[in-house]
Write a protein that holds these residues in place. Structure first.
Motif, PDB file in Angstrom:
ATOM      1  N   GLU A 134      -7.836   7.833  -0.750  1.00  0.00           N
ATOM      2  CA  GLU A 134      -7.148   8.614   0.288  1.00  0.00           C
ATOM      3  C   GLU A 134      -6.045   9.471  -0.326  1.00  0.00           C
ATOM      4  O   GLU A 134      -5.825  10.610   0.096  1.00  0.00           O
ATOM      5  CB  GLU A 134      -6.568   7.686   1.352  1.00  0.00           C
ATOM      6  CG  GLU A 134      -7.582   7.073   2.297  1.00  0.00           C
ATOM      7  CD  GLU A 134      -8.229   8.119   3.197  1.00  0.00           C
ATOM      8  OE1 GLU A 134      -7.590   9.144   3.507  1.00  0.00           O
ATOM      9  OE2 GLU A 134      -9.387   7.907   3.597  1.00  0.00           O
TER      10      GLU A 134
ATOM     11  N   VAL B 134      -5.390   5.053   5.578  1.00  0.00           N
ATOM     12  CA  VAL B 134      -5.994   3.879   4.940  1.00  0.00           C
ATOM     13  C   VAL B 134      -6.317   2.820   5.987  1.00  0.00           C
ATOM     14  O   VAL B 134      -7.440   2.290   6.040  1.00  0.00           O
ATOM     15  CB  VAL B 134      -5.058   3.297   3.868  1.00  0.00           C
ATOM     16  CG1 VAL B 134      -5.552   1.907   3.416  1.00  0.00           C
ATOM     17  CG2 VAL B 134      -4.963   4.226   2.676  1.00  0.00           C
TER      18      VAL B 134
ATOM     19  N   VAL C 290      -9.233   2.023  -1.641  1.00  0.00           N
ATOM     20  CA  VAL C 290      -9.205   2.919  -0.479  1.00  0.00           C
ATOM     21  C   VAL C 290      -7.951   3.792  -0.526  1.00  0.00           C
ATOM     22  O   VAL C 290      -8.009   5.005  -0.277  1.00  0.00           O
ATOM     23  CB  VAL C 290      -9.247   2.110   0.838  1.00  0.00           C
ATOM     24  CG1 VAL C 290      -9.050   3.037   2.039  1.00  0.00           C
ATOM     25  CG2 VAL C 290     -10.571   1.366   0.968  1.00  0.00           C
ATOM     26  N   ALA C 291      -6.808   3.183  -0.874  1.00  0.00           N
ATOM     27  CA  ALA C 291      -5.549   3.933  -0.949  1.00  0.00           C
ATOM     28  C   ALA C 291      -5.607   4.991  -2.038  1.00  0.00           C
ATOM     29  O   ALA C 291      -5.121   6.120  -1.851  1.00  0.00           O
ATOM     30  CB  ALA C 291      -4.382   2.980  -1.183  1.00  0.00           C
TER      31      ALA C 291
ATOM     32  N   THR D 218       0.715   4.176  -2.909  1.00  0.00           N
ATOM     33  CA  THR D 218       0.460   5.598  -2.669  1.00  0.00           C
ATOM     34  C   THR D 218       1.620   6.454  -3.170  1.00  0.00           C
ATOM     35  O   THR D 218       1.418   7.596  -3.597  1.00  0.00           O
ATOM     36  CB  THR D 218       0.225   5.885  -1.170  1.00  0.00           C
ATOM     37  OG1 THR D 218       1.368   5.460  -0.410  1.00  0.00           O
ATOM     38  CG2 THR D 218      -1.000   5.146  -0.656  1.00  0.00           C
TER      39      THR D 218
ATOM     40  N   ILE E 113       0.838  -1.199   0.000  1.00  0.00           N
ATOM     41  CA  ILE E 113       0.000   0.000   0.000  1.00  0.00           C
ATOM     42  C   ILE E 113       0.876   1.255   0.000  1.00  0.00           C
ATOM     43  O   ILE E 113       0.566   2.243  -0.668  1.00  0.00           O
ATOM     44  CB  ILE E 113      -0.951   0.006   1.213  1.00  0.00           C
ATOM     45  CG1 ILE E 113      -1.895  -1.190   1.143  1.00  0.00           C
ATOM     46  CG2 ILE E 113      -1.767   1.298   1.269  1.00  0.00           C
ATOM     47  CD1 ILE E 113      -2.704  -1.270  -0.128  1.00  0.00           C
TER      48      ILE E 113
END
Length: 206
Positions: A81, A53, A77-78, A36, A32
């Motif tokens: 965000e 996250v 979700v990442a 990002t 993750i």
């Protein structure tokens, strides 16, 4: 992790098991964070977003047992965000500092024990650095698609789901990335066999 063990882990997290959540966190943190970084290009910002996250995951932990593809869910979700962070930065007129860290898209070999690299190791190192620069210079969406396929070994379908794109668009972006990287490398290494270069570049799943 085997699918059954992963499902058991998610069920434990959904039942407020702190230890299971720590295992889950350790299992996914690095991937993750890398994801990002594709968007933010700043390690400090990535640390903040990744924390957000996992906070979001913990808050919605009850729903984890109903998620069929946890990897895609986490990347979505990442991505959300990351986009929220960038919007807030623009609102606050905050500029992200760019870090000139080359992206490694080839597996690194351990250096020789005597510390003296052979010519082949030197060429491989130079080639890796060049490919890293070429990847960094790709358009943002093209770069993200390529790295998700190459580094995270995600299929076109998985990438399409994560980035809200069609599979055909993902395949076009992958081809565009490979074509640009191959063209850039062959400017400096015209004698490098195309098949060898493609095997180095494109070992991810389609």
């Amino acid at each position: 992790m085997e699918k059954k063990k992963l499902n058991d882990l998610l069920i434990s997290v959904s039942e407020n098991d702190d230890y299971a959540f720590r295992v889950f966190y350790d299992l996914y943190y690095q991937s993750i964070f890398r994801f990002t970084y594709y968007f933010l290009r700043n390690k400090e910002a990535c640390g903040e977003v990744v924390s957000n996250v996992f906070v979001a995951i913990w808050k919605s932990r009850v729903s984890l047992r109903r998620i069929s593809n946890i990897d895609a869910y986490l990347y979505i979700v990442a991505r959300n965000e990351s986009n929220r962070y960038l919007r807030e930065c623009r609102t606050r007129r905050r500029c992200l500092s760019l870090e000139e860290i080359p992206v490694s898209v080839l597996d690194r070999n351990s250096p020789p024990l005597d510390g003296e690299a052979s010519d082949s190791h030197l060429i491989e190192s130079e080639l890796e650095e060049l490919i890293g620069r070429l990847v960094n210079n790709l358009p943002e969406r093209c770069r993200t698609v390529f790295l998700l396929n190459r580094q995270e070994c995600l299929s076109s379908r998985e990438i399409a789901e994560i980035l809200s794109l069609s599979e055909s668009t993902v395949r076009v972006q992958l081809k565009l990335a490979v074509d640009r990287i191959v063209a850039g490398v062959r400017k400096y290494y015209p004698d490098l066999k195309l098949i060898s270069l493609l095997l180095l570049l494109f070992s991810g799943r389609l």
